[in-house]
Write an enzyme that holds these catalytic residues in place. Structure first.
Site, PDB file in Angstrom:
ATOM      1  N   ASN A 125     -10.449  -2.620   4.765  1.00 58.41           N
ATOM      2  CA  ASN A 125     -10.872  -1.799   3.621  1.00 58.41           C
ATOM      3  C   ASN A 125     -12.372  -1.562   3.782  1.00 58.41           C
ATOM      4  OD1 ASN A 125      -8.351  -1.885   1.828  1.00 58.41           O
ATOM      5  ND2 ASN A 125      -8.653  -4.042   2.338  1.00 58.41           N
ATOM      6  N   HIS A 138     -12.255  -6.930   4.392  1.00 58.13           N
ATOM      7  CA  HIS A 138     -13.221  -5.941   3.897  1.00 58.13           C
ATOM      8  C   HIS A 138     -14.423  -5.827   4.822  1.00 58.13           C
ATOM      9  CE1 HIS A 138     -11.459  -5.155  -0.063  1.00 58.13           C
ATOM     10  NE2 HIS A 138     -10.990  -6.379   0.077  1.00 58.13           N
ATOM     11  N   CYS A 168     -11.512  -0.415  -6.382  1.00 56.92           N
ATOM     12  CA  CYS A 168     -10.852  -1.453  -5.571  1.00 56.92           C
ATOM     13  C   CYS A 168     -11.425  -2.789  -6.026  1.00 56.92           C
ATOM     14  CB  CYS A 168     -11.118  -1.219  -4.090  1.00 56.92           C
ATOM     15  SG  CYS A 168     -10.393  -2.495  -3.043  1.00 56.92           S
ATOM     16  N   GLU A 185      -9.695   2.669   1.080  1.00 55.39           N
ATOM     17  CA  GLU A 185      -8.754   1.553   1.219  1.00 55.39           C
ATOM     18  C   GLU A 185      -7.835   1.697   2.414  1.00 55.39           C
ATOM     19  OE1 GLU A 185      -6.200   0.381  -1.910  1.00 55.39           O
ATOM     20  OE2 GLU A 185      -7.811   0.122  -3.338  1.00 55.39           O
ATOM     21  N   ASN A 224       0.838  -1.200   0.000  1.00 52.57           N
ATOM     22  CA  ASN A 224       0.000   0.000   0.000  1.00 52.57           C
ATOM     23  C   ASN A 224       0.875   1.253   0.000  1.00 52.57           C
ATOM     24  OD1 ASN A 224      -2.569  -1.134  -0.029  1.00 52.57           O
ATOM     25  ND2 ASN A 224      -2.634  -1.364   2.207  1.00 52.57           N
ATOM     26  N   ASN A 243      -7.706 -10.323   1.631  1.00 51.24           N
ATOM     27  CA  ASN A 243      -7.495  -9.136   2.469  1.00 51.24           C
ATOM     28  C   ASN A 243      -8.848  -8.762   3.109  1.00 51.24           C
ATOM     29  OD1 ASN A 243      -8.685  -8.305   0.070  1.00 51.24           O
ATOM     30  ND2 ASN A 243      -7.448  -6.468  -0.153  1.00 51.24           N
ATOM     31  N   THR A 303     -10.725  -6.054  -5.045  1.00 48.90           N
ATOM     32  CA  THR A 303     -11.176  -6.953  -3.977  1.00 48.90           C
ATOM     33  C   THR A 303     -12.383  -6.343  -3.271  1.00 48.90           C
ATOM     34  OG1 THR A 303      -9.439  -6.014  -2.570  1.00 48.90           O
ATOM     35  CG2 THR A 303      -8.994  -8.172  -3.559  1.00 48.90           C
ATOM     36  N   GLY A 304     -12.443  -4.997  -3.207  1.00 53.21           N
ATOM     37  CA  GLY A 304     -13.604  -4.328  -2.597  1.00 53.21           C
ATOM     38  C   GLY A 304     -14.863  -4.595  -3.405  1.00 53.21           C
ATOM     39  N   ASN A 352      -7.373  -5.327  -8.710  1.00 53.17           N
ATOM     40  CA  ASN A 352      -7.072  -4.538  -9.912  1.00 53.17           C
ATOM     41  C   ASN A 352      -5.595  -4.687 -10.271  1.00 53.17           C
ATOM     42  OD1 ASN A 352      -9.667  -3.418 -10.274  1.00 53.17           O
ATOM     43  ND2 ASN A 352      -9.265  -1.866  -8.721  1.00 53.17           N
ATOM     44  N   CYS A 381      -4.616  -7.780  -4.039  1.00 52.52           N
ATOM     45  CA  CYS A 381      -5.050  -6.572  -4.766  1.00 52.52           C
ATOM     46  C   CYS A 381      -5.590  -7.025  -6.119  1.00 52.52           C
ATOM     47  CB  CYS A 381      -3.879  -5.607  -4.942  1.00 52.52           C
ATOM     48  SG  CYS A 381      -4.320  -4.177  -5.934  1.00 52.52           S
TER      49      CYS A 381
HETATM   50  N1  LIG Z   1      -5.646  -1.525   0.254  1.00 51.35           N
HETATM   51  C1  LIG Z   1      -5.821  -2.943   0.113  1.00 51.35           C
HETATM   52  C2  LIG Z   1      -4.959  -3.553  -0.931  1.00 51.35           C
HETATM   53  C3  LIG Z   1      -5.267  -3.077  -2.305  1.00 51.35           C
HETATM   54  C4  LIG Z   1      -6.640  -3.491  -2.823  1.00 51.35           C
HETATM   55  C5  LIG Z   1      -6.773  -3.139  -4.264  1.00 51.35           C
HETATM   56  N2  LIG Z   1      -6.778  -1.807  -4.631  1.00 51.35           N
HETATM   57  C6  LIG Z   1      -7.708  -4.007  -5.084  1.00 51.35           C
HETATM   58  O1  LIG Z   1      -7.934  -3.665  -6.253  1.00 51.35           O
HETATM   59  O2  LIG Z   1      -8.110  -5.066  -4.618  1.00 51.35           O
HETATM   60  C7  LIG Z   1      -5.521  -3.610   1.470  1.00 51.35           C
HETATM   61  O3  LIG Z   1      -4.865  -2.995   2.334  1.00 51.35           O
HETATM   62  O4  LIG Z   1      -5.969  -4.748   1.676  1.00 51.35           O
END
Ligand SMILES: N[C@@H](CCC[C@H](N)C(=O)O)C(=O)O
Length: 277
Positions: free
Chosen positions: A193, A161, A220, A211, A66, A159, A222-223, A77, A75
């Site tokens: 996140n 969420h 994001c 994030e 990060n 990660n 994963t978001g 994307n 991550c």
């Molecule tokens: N900030 C996230 C890691 C990055 C996530 C990303 N931008 C995505 O596209 O999934 C974390 O700290 O888990």
């Protein structure tokens, strides 16, 4: 030390991608922060490192940092940009690429028109594995924020969420205020996140994400996966959903518990450069 890098983005979530197969270099947290700095460095949400795999079943190792310098597990994307990068740089000619991450293997499928499909693996709901300090998994939780309560879904896509559904226009959410309160909530010991989703129909949502370690991002991956999974478990959404983020659109599909989440979206190269660290 002179470092070659490529600036990329996936729906506006931007990255500095560094090939550590063809060049040798050890990046310290302060180097990562400098690369990510939008005034004194290159500027990005995440720095992505391309490394040789440790696991013989993987084609590459994919490491993610990060903007605050902290290494994280996943991550989405970035995974799409990773696939485009290793092919553009001729590090592989495969269209199906297996990469090792801090949270396990993911599979990247290169499609036409610079789009990549990512098999993100199955979402994890056990609180201890998110990690979230609750004893039992539930469809939703009430999170205490500033003396009030916020209903959230909590899950890991590799990660952590937390996702909250808003009834109003998601653009009206004061993310600069609420985002850090959720990100740093004491019940998320590794921070989280924070996603805010507006359901437009059973196949389309608007989403903004604050994030962990970055702040509000234009997208994001994963978001987006976490929001769709939460929406499906609540019966608000069907199995394939278009996610509108401030920087672009992603498509996310999930067939239910134990099944992998599949995310598809764009990749873009912005420029290549060299920086002295
Ligand atoms: N900030 C996230 C890691 C990055 C996530 C990303 N931008 C995505 O596209 O999934 C974390 O700290 O888990």
């Amino acid at each position: 030390m002179l470092l070659k890098f490529t600036k990329m983005h996936g729906a506006g979530n931007d990255f500095v991608v560094v090939d550590l197969i063809s060049q040798r270099c050890k990046l310290r947290p302060r180097d990562i922060r400098k690369l990510a700095d939008r005034r004194f460095g290159v500027g990005c949400d995440q720095v992505l490192l391309v490394e040789a795999p440790g696991n013989p079943e993987a084609d590459f190792r994919y490491r993610i940092f990060n903007a605050d310098g902290g290494e994280v597990e996943q991550c989405g994307n970035g995974a799409r940009c990773f696939a485009r990068f290793v092919r553009d740089r001729r590090l592989t000619s495969k269209r199906v690429i297996t990469v090792e991450t801090a949270s396990g293997m993911i599979v990247l499928r290169v499609r036409d028109n610079h789009r990549v499909e990512v098999d993100m693996g199955a979402p994890v709901f056990e609180p201890g594995k998110i990690p979230f300090e609750r004893t039992e998994a539930a469809q939703s939780y009430s999170l205490e924020i500033e003396g009030g309560s916020l209903e959230i879904g909590a899950l890991s896509m590799g990660n952590p969420h937390a996702v909250h559904r808003v009834e109003e226009d998601v653009q009206a959410v004061d993310l600069a205020h609420l985002g850090p309160l959720v990100e740093n909530h004491p019940e998320f010991p590794q921070r989280v996140n924070a996603g805010f989703m507006q359901v437009l129909s059973d196949s389309e949502i608007n989403l903004r994400v604050y994030e962990r370690g970055v702040g509000e991002t234009l997208a994001c991956g994963t978001g987006a996966c976490a929001a769709v999974v939460y929406g499906i478990t609540r019966n608000w959404l069907q199995d394939t959903v278009t996610v509108n983020l401030p920087g672009g659109k992603l498509s996310v599909s999930w067939q239910g518990p134990g099944q992998p989440v599949i995310m598809t979206g764009p990749t873009a190269v912005v420029f290549e450069g060299t920086i002295r660290l």
